[in-house]
Design an enzyme around this catalytic site. Structure first.
Site, mmCIF file in Angstrom:
data_model
loop_
_atom_site.group_PDB
_atom_site.id
_atom_site.type_symbol
_atom_site.label_atom_id
_atom_site.label_comp_id
_atom_site.label_asym_id
_atom_site.label_seq_id
_atom_site.Cartn_x
_atom_site.Cartn_y
_atom_site.Cartn_z
ATOM 1 C CD GLN A 125 -21.664 9.481 10.694
ATOM 2 O OE1 GLN A 125 -20.610 10.057 10.897
ATOM 3 N NE2 GLN A 125 -22.530 9.907 9.807
ATOM 4 C CE LYS A 180 -18.194 12.266 8.973
ATOM 5 N NZ LYS A 180 -19.391 12.138 9.814
ATOM 6 C CG ASP A 198 -20.359 15.865 14.880
ATOM 7 O OD1 ASP A 198 -20.215 16.278 13.721
ATOM 8 O OD2 ASP A 198 -20.642 14.693 15.166
HETATM 9 N N1 GUN Z 1 -24.728 12.114 10.396
HETATM 10 C C1 GUN Z 1 -24.884 12.855 9.264
HETATM 11 N N2 GUN Z 1 -24.091 13.952 9.311
HETATM 12 C C2 GUN Z 1 -23.429 13.886 10.485
HETATM 13 C C3 GUN Z 1 -22.452 14.733 11.104
HETATM 14 O O1 GUN Z 1 -22.046 15.784 10.597
HETATM 15 N N3 GUN Z 1 -22.012 14.336 12.318
HETATM 16 C C4 GUN Z 1 -22.458 13.196 12.921
HETATM 17 N N4 GUN Z 1 -21.970 12.880 14.126
HETATM 18 N N5 GUN Z 1 -23.346 12.399 12.389
HETATM 19 C C5 GUN Z 1 -23.824 12.740 11.173
#
Ligand code: GUN
Length: 297
Positions: free
Chosen positions: A98, A54, A121
């Site tokens: 995350q 990311k 998100d």
């Molecule tokens: N963990 C796995 N996929 C995601 C996601 O799309 N966003 C977040 N914040 N955590 C994750």
């Protein structure tokens, strides 16, 4: 018949080029550089690799990008203070914490603390509610990526029967809402659903988001259906020698080999939905930046 394979990478690259061009335009015309903050607590290897990607991809698209790596024993109040600082930071338009967080932290409270306008998100209750209400919302990246692939494969989705297996806040629920908004007839199936194979066989679009390796078998799939496999499961190799050596590989929630013989089109794992997710995060960050700057109706 062998299913058409829906590769994520070419679609993701097209979208990435659009986002990158729009970031450049915003910087040139409005002196606005979209900014993303990613927060990782602890050292889970899968989360570390997602967070790295990311950070790298947002920088490559020309965005301002900050990654906060906190120790696994970070306390709730420290994390909430960081979220409050990011909410107040004018250079940051998108915040992603995350998940999953270490067990001693309250995920719901942390997500609720994020400014909904910066919640790239789409997990905040305000964004979940706006999605259901049909109002402009920030929507979770993986579901948006699945919809882009579905539209690229099928065009108009109106009237199709869609079955979503899984009801998580991050994938199952939002994708069901997006399919409904696209005029599909939507069924959400889950661990308590009776005769799941029969329910799956009604699907023109089958979305698997359960997190159970190869659970969906070939004879659960209607011939010609489009199958979107969101699963990312680490399993031992089928080859006994490799398995004995402790080697693992990634498989989806769908038994891919069986499904290939029945489905009309299917996303592979890896290289299907996966490449779309981070690009959709970049797109959400761009959208959030424009809205915060008053540049989007
Ligand atoms: N963990 C796995 N996929 C995601 C996601 O799309 N966003 C977040 N914040 N955590 C994750």
């Amino acid at each position: 018949m062998t299913a058409r394979i829906i590769e994520g990478a070419p679609v993701a690259e097209r979208l990435r080029a659009e986002v990158t061009a729009e970031v450049a335009r915003l910087r040139a015309d409005h002196d606005l550089q979209p900014g993303l903050a990613v927060v990782l607590v602890g050292d889970d290897p899968a989360s570390q690799s997602y967070v790295k990607s990311k950070g790298e991809q947002s920088l490559a698209a020309g965005m301002h990008s900050v990654t906060h790596r906190l120790p696994a024993d970070t306390q709730q109040d420290e994390l909430l203070r960081l979220v409050a600082d990011l909410n107040a930071d004018p250079l940051i338009h998108g915040i992603l914490v995350q998940l999953p967080l270490p067990k001693h932290l309250d995920e719901k409270a942390v997500v609720s603390a994020i400014d909904p306008d910066k919640d790239v998100d789409g997990l905040h209750v305000i964004n979940a509610g706006r999605l259901v209400a049909g109002l402009p919302a920030l929507t979770a990246c993986t579901p948006v990526g699945c919809m882009v692939l579905l539209r690229a494969t099928l065009g108009d989705l109106a009237g199709l029967n869609a079955v979503v297996v899984g009801r998580s806040l991050l994938v199952g629920k939002p994708i069901a809402q997006l399919l409904l908004a696209a005029d599909c007839t939507v069924t959400i199936a889950h661990s308590k659903t009776r005769d799941l194979p029969a329910v799956c066989r009604t699907a023109d679009i089958l979305v698997a988001a359960v997190g159970r390796p190869r659970m969906i078998r070939g004879d659960w799939i209607k011939p010609g259906a489009t199958v979107i496999d969101v699963g990312i499961n680490r399993v031992p190799f089928d080859n006994p020698e490799k398995a004995a050596a402790g080697k693992t590989k990634i498989v989806g929630d769908v038994n891919y080999k069986e499904a290939l013989e029945v489905a009309g089109a299917i996303t592979p794992v890896p290289k299907g939905v996966g490449p779309m997710t981070v690009v959709c995060l970049l797109q959400n960050t761009l959208t959030a930046a424009k809205r915060q700057a008053g540049l989007e109706a």
